[in-house]
Design a protein around this motif. Structure first.
Motif, PDB file in Angstrom:
ATOM      1  N   SER A 132       0.825  -1.214   0.000  1.00 19.45           N
ATOM      2  CA  SER A 132       0.000   0.000   0.000  1.00 19.45           C
ATOM      3  C   SER A 132       0.854   1.256   0.000  1.00 19.45           C
ATOM      4  N   ALA A 133       1.966   1.222   0.729  1.00 21.57           N
ATOM      5  CA  ALA A 133       2.871   2.373   0.759  1.00 21.57           C
ATOM      6  C   ALA A 133       3.540   2.575  -0.601  1.00 21.57           C
ATOM      7  N   ILE A 134       3.927   1.490  -1.251  1.00 26.26           N
ATOM      8  CA  ILE A 134       4.496   1.585  -2.601  1.00 26.26           C
ATOM      9  C   ILE A 134       3.462   2.173  -3.551  1.00 26.26           C
ATOM     10  N   ARG A 135       2.213   1.743  -3.376  1.00 27.14           N
ATOM     11  CA  ARG A 135       1.144   2.275  -4.231  1.00 27.14           C
ATOM     12  C   ARG A 135       0.983   3.784  -4.035  1.00 27.14           C
ATOM     13  N   LEU A 136       1.023   4.261  -2.788  1.00 22.56           N
ATOM     14  CA  LEU A 136       0.896   5.698  -2.537  1.00 22.56           C
ATOM     15  C   LEU A 136       1.994   6.480  -3.258  1.00 22.56           C
ATOM     16  N   TYR A 137       3.216   5.994  -3.175  1.00 24.50           N
ATOM     17  CA  TYR A 137       4.345   6.635  -3.851  1.00 24.50           C
ATOM     18  C   TYR A 137       4.096   6.679  -5.360  1.00 24.50           C
ATOM     19  N   ALA A 138       3.615   5.539  -5.894  1.00 26.08           N
ATOM     20  CA  ALA A 138       3.355   5.459  -7.329  1.00 26.08           C
ATOM     21  C   ALA A 138       2.201   6.371  -7.738  1.00 26.08           C
ATOM     22  N   GLU A 139       1.152   6.447  -6.897  1.00 30.06           N
ATOM     23  CA  GLU A 139       0.018   7.336  -7.188  1.00 30.06           C
ATOM     24  C   GLU A 139       0.479   8.789  -7.278  1.00 30.06           C
ATOM     25  N   LEU A 140       1.296   9.207  -6.322  1.00 35.61           N
ATOM     26  CA  LEU A 140       1.769  10.590  -6.312  1.00 35.61           C
ATOM     27  C   LEU A 140       2.563  10.900  -7.573  1.00 35.61           C
ATOM     28  N   GLN A 141       3.464  10.000  -7.948  1.00 37.97           N
ATOM     29  CA  GLN A 141       4.265  10.201  -9.160  1.00 37.97           C
ATOM     30  C   GLN A 141       3.403  10.252 -10.407  1.00 37.97           C
ATOM     31  N   GLU A 142       2.446   9.323 -10.485  1.00 36.88           N
ATOM     32  CA  GLU A 142       1.608   9.216 -11.675  1.00 36.88           C
ATOM     33  C   GLU A 142       0.720  10.440 -11.860  1.00 36.88           C
ATOM     34  N   GLN A 143       0.164  10.931 -10.760  1.00 33.57           N
ATOM     35  CA  GLN A 143      -0.802  12.018 -10.860  1.00 33.57           C
ATOM     36  C   GLN A 143      -0.155  13.405 -10.880  1.00 33.57           C
ATOM     37  N   TYR A 144       0.981  13.553 -10.162  1.00 33.28           N
ATOM     38  CA  TYR A 144       1.547  14.894 -10.018  1.00 33.28           C
ATOM     39  C   TYR A 144       3.057  14.922 -10.247  1.00 33.28           C
ATOM     40  N   GLY A 145       3.554  13.951 -10.976  1.00 29.34           N
ATOM     41  CA  GLY A 145       4.996  13.862 -11.201  1.00 29.34           C
ATOM     42  C   GLY A 145       5.591  15.048 -11.919  1.00 29.34           C
ATOM     43  N   GLN A 146       4.746  15.816 -12.616  1.00 32.74           N
ATOM     44  CA  GLN A 146       5.278  16.986 -13.330  1.00 32.74           C
ATOM     45  C   GLN A 146       5.767  18.066 -12.377  1.00 32.74           C
ATOM     46  N   PHE A 147       5.390  17.959 -11.095  1.00 27.40           N
ATOM     47  CA  PHE A 147       5.835  18.937 -10.112  1.00 27.40           C
ATOM     48  C   PHE A 147       7.053  18.456  -9.324  1.00 27.40           C
ATOM     49  N   SER A 148       7.603  17.327  -9.725  1.00 31.50           N
ATOM     50  CA  SER A 148       8.741  16.753  -9.003  1.00 31.50           C
ATOM     51  C   SER A 148      10.060  17.238  -9.573  1.00 31.50           C
ATOM     52  N   GLU A 149      10.994  17.507  -8.677  1.00 32.16           N
ATOM     53  CA  GLU A 149      12.356  17.842  -9.091  1.00 32.16           C
ATOM     54  C   GLU A 149      13.284  16.658  -8.829  1.00 32.16           C
ATOM     55  N   ASN A 150      12.685  15.516  -8.458  1.00 27.35           N
ATOM     56  CA  ASN A 150      13.447  14.310  -8.165  1.00 27.35           C
ATOM     57  C   ASN A 150      13.247  13.273  -9.263  1.00 27.35           C
ATOM     58  N   THR A 151      14.080  12.247  -9.239  1.00 23.84           N
ATOM     59  CA  THR A 151      13.942  11.143 -10.175  1.00 23.84           C
ATOM     60  C   THR A 151      12.670  10.368  -9.864  1.00 23.84           C
ATOM     61  N   THR A 152      11.929  10.006 -10.895  1.00 24.22           N
ATOM     62  CA  THR A 152      10.749   9.172 -10.688  1.00 24.22           C
ATOM     63  C   THR A 152      11.134   7.704 -10.880  1.00 24.22           C
ATOM     64  N   PHE A 153      10.381   6.813 -10.217  1.00 27.55           N
ATOM     65  CA  PHE A 153      10.707   5.393 -10.228  1.00 27.55           C
ATOM     66  C   PHE A 153       9.505   4.560 -10.630  1.00 27.55           C
ATOM     67  N   SER A 154       9.762   3.448 -11.272  1.00 20.76           N
ATOM     68  CA  SER A 154       8.708   2.483 -11.547  1.00 20.76           C
ATOM     69  C   SER A 154       8.378   1.748 -10.253  1.00 20.76           C
ATOM     70  N   ILE A 155       7.299   0.985 -10.266  1.00 19.46           N
ATOM     71  CA  ILE A 155       6.897   0.247  -9.070  1.00 19.46           C
ATOM     72  C   ILE A 155       7.982  -0.743  -8.653  1.00 19.46           C
ATOM     73  N   SER A 156       8.558  -1.429  -9.612  1.00 19.03           N
ATOM     74  CA  SER A 156       9.625  -2.383  -9.275  1.00 19.03           C
ATOM     75  C   SER A 156      10.855  -1.670  -8.715  1.00 19.03           C
ATOM     76  N   GLU A 157      11.135  -0.474  -9.231  1.00 20.42           N
ATOM     77  CA  GLU A 157      12.285   0.286  -8.731  1.00 20.42           C
ATOM     78  C   GLU A 157      12.028   0.803  -7.312  1.00 20.42           C
ATOM     79  N   ILE A 158      10.777   1.177  -7.007  1.00 17.85           N
ATOM     80  CA  ILE A 158      10.452   1.602  -5.643  1.00 17.85           C
ATOM     81  C   ILE A 158      10.676   0.446  -4.678  1.00 17.85           C
ATOM     82  N   ALA A 159      10.235  -0.753  -5.058  1.00 13.78           N
ATOM     83  CA  ALA A 159      10.408  -1.931  -4.208  1.00 13.78           C
ATOM     84  C   ALA A 159      11.885  -2.245  -3.988  1.00 13.78           C
ATOM     85  N   GLU A 160      12.677  -2.098  -5.028  1.00 16.13           N
ATOM     86  CA  GLU A 160      14.114  -2.376  -4.896  1.00 16.13           C
ATOM     87  C   GLU A 160      14.808  -1.279  -4.100  1.00 16.13           C
ATOM     88  N   LYS A 161      14.410  -0.027  -4.336  1.00 15.04           N
ATOM     89  CA  LYS A 161      15.048   1.113  -3.672  1.00 15.04           C
ATOM     90  C   LYS A 161      14.874   1.044  -2.156  1.00 15.04           C
TER      91      LYS A 161
END
Length: 315
Positions: A132-161
Motif C-alpha cells: 500500500s505504501a508503494i502504491r501511494l508513492y506510485a500514485e503521487l508520481q503518476e498524478q503529479y509527477g510533473q511537479f517533481s524535481e526528483n527522479t521518478t521510479f517504476s513500481i519495481s524500482e520503488i520496491a528495490e530502492k
C-alpha cells in the motif's frame, strides 16, 4: 491505533507485535467497521491475497481505508487554482511523508524478521502495508509527477530502492481501468498565474517615499539595486517584462516581515507571487523562494517598530 497506520503499525515500541487482542476482539471490531469506497481519483489498485481470518481482515481494511483517504486527499493538496511553486511544495511534503513510511516499514521488516509467508498474520499485515505504501508513492508520481524535481521510479524500482526487493511482483499493483487522473482535470481549469503585484492605490509617490525610508533604516537593498527599480517592479503591470533584479541586503526575516506589512496595500504581493516573479535575490545570491519567506516569518524582527512606523504612511 494512534496516528497514521503507516507509522503506528511499524512502531518499534507500539507496533503490530504489541497487539495481543484475541480473535473475538477483531470480530467485534469488524462488526462495526465502515469501509470507505475507493478514491475516485485513484490510478492504481492493489491485488492482494484475500484475508482469511478476522485479524488479517481488520488490518487489511484499516490500511485500505487510510490508503484511499490519502489518495482522495490529493485534490485538497493540489487545488485547481494553485500555482506551480505551490504544487511543487505540496509534492515535496507528500513525497517526504511517503519516503518516511517506506523507510520505516523496511526497518521494521528487517528488525522483526518479516517474511513473505502470508499465512502468518503479522507477515500478511506488514506485507499488505508495504504494498500500500508503494502504491501511494506510485500514485503521487503518476498524478503529479510533473511537479517533481526528483527522479521518478517504476513500481519495481520503488520496491528495490526501499526494500532491496528485486523480485517484487508488480502485478500486485496495477493501473485501474477506470482511473481518473487528477492532473488532466486540473490542467484544463488551472487559473493563469498573475504577473503583477497589483498595487491598490493611485498614489505611487508615497510608496516610493516609504521604500526609500525602509531602505535607509534596514539596508533593504544592496548597491546593485536602486529603490526606483524596486518601485518600478512593484507597480509593473507585468513583472515578466521588467529587466531589473532586486538584490536584497537586509535579513530575510526583515524582508519577510516587510512583505507581511505591505501585503494589505497590494492584491497579489505575497511569498508565492514573489517567487513566481523570479526577481528577488537574497544576500547570499540565491533566488528568493516562497518557502524561505514562510520559514523566516517572525513577529519581532530587527527594527520592527521603525518598519511599522514607516509603513503607516501608506494608510
Amino acid at each position: 491505533m494512534k496516528g497514521s497506520v503507516f507509522s503506528s503499525l511499524v512502531s518499534i515500541t507500539n507496533g503490530l507485535h504489541r497487539d495481543n487482542r484475541q480473535k473475538k476482539d477483531f470480530k467485534y471490531l469488524l462488526s462495526d467497521f465502515k469501509l470507505n469506497p475507493k478514491a475516485n481519483n485513484a490510478v492504481f489498485k492493489v491485488n492482494f491475497k484475500k484475508p482469511l481470518n478476522a485479524k488479517k481482515e481488520y488490518y487489511q481494511k484499516l490500511i485500505f481505508v487510510e490508503t484511499e483517504n490519502t489518495v482522495a486527499s490529493f485534490s485538497k493538496e493540489f487545488p485547481v487554482n494553485a500555482t506551480t511553486p505551490e504544487n511543487k511544495y505540496s509534492y515535496t511534503i507528500l513525497l517526504n511523508k511517503f519516503d518516511k513510511y517506506l523507510n520505516d516499514i523496511a526497518t521494521y521488516i528487517n528488525k522483526r524478521g518479516i517474511t513473505a509467508d502470508l499465512n502468518n498474520d503479522d507477515n500478511y499485515i506488514i506485507n499488505y502495508l508495504k504494498v500500500s505504501a508503494i502504491r501511494l508513492y506510485a500514485e503521487l508520481q503518476e498524478q503529479y509527477g510533473q511537479f517533481s524535481e526528483n527522479t521518478t521510479f517504476s513500481i519495481s524500482e520503488i520496491a528495490e530502492k526501499y526494500f532491496n526487493d528485486e523480485t517484487f511482483d508488480v502485478n500486485v499493483i496495477e493501473k485501474s481501468t477506470t482511473k481518473k487522473v487528477a492532473t488532466k482535470k486540473t490542467s484544463k481549469t488551472k487559473a493563469k498565474p498573475k504577473t503583477s503585484f497589483g498595487y491598490k492605490s493611485n498614489d505611487t509617490s508615497t510608496l516610493l517615499t516609504v521604500l526609500k525610508l525602509v531602505n535607509l533604516k534596514i539596508d533593504l537593498l544592496d548597491n546593485r539595486t536602486t529603490v526606483e527599480q524596486l518601485h518600478e517592479l512593484l507597480l509593473a503591470k507585468d513583472f515578466t517584462n521588467t529587466e531589473s533584479q532586486i538584490y536584497l541586503q537586509c535579513e530575510t526575516t526583515q524582508f519577510s516581515y516587510l512583505v507581511t506589512k505591505l501585503k494589505p496595500f497590494f492584491i497579489y504581493f505575497n511569498p508565492t507571487a514573489i517567487e513566481r516573479s523570479g526577481k528577488f535575490v537574497t544576500k547570499t545570491g540565491t533566488l528568493l523562494k516562497a518557502n524561505n519567506l514562510h520559514k523566516n516569518k517572525v513577529h519581532n524582527p530587527k527594527e520592527k517598530e521603525e518598519i511599522d512606523n514607516i509603513i503607516q504612511q501608506l494608510q
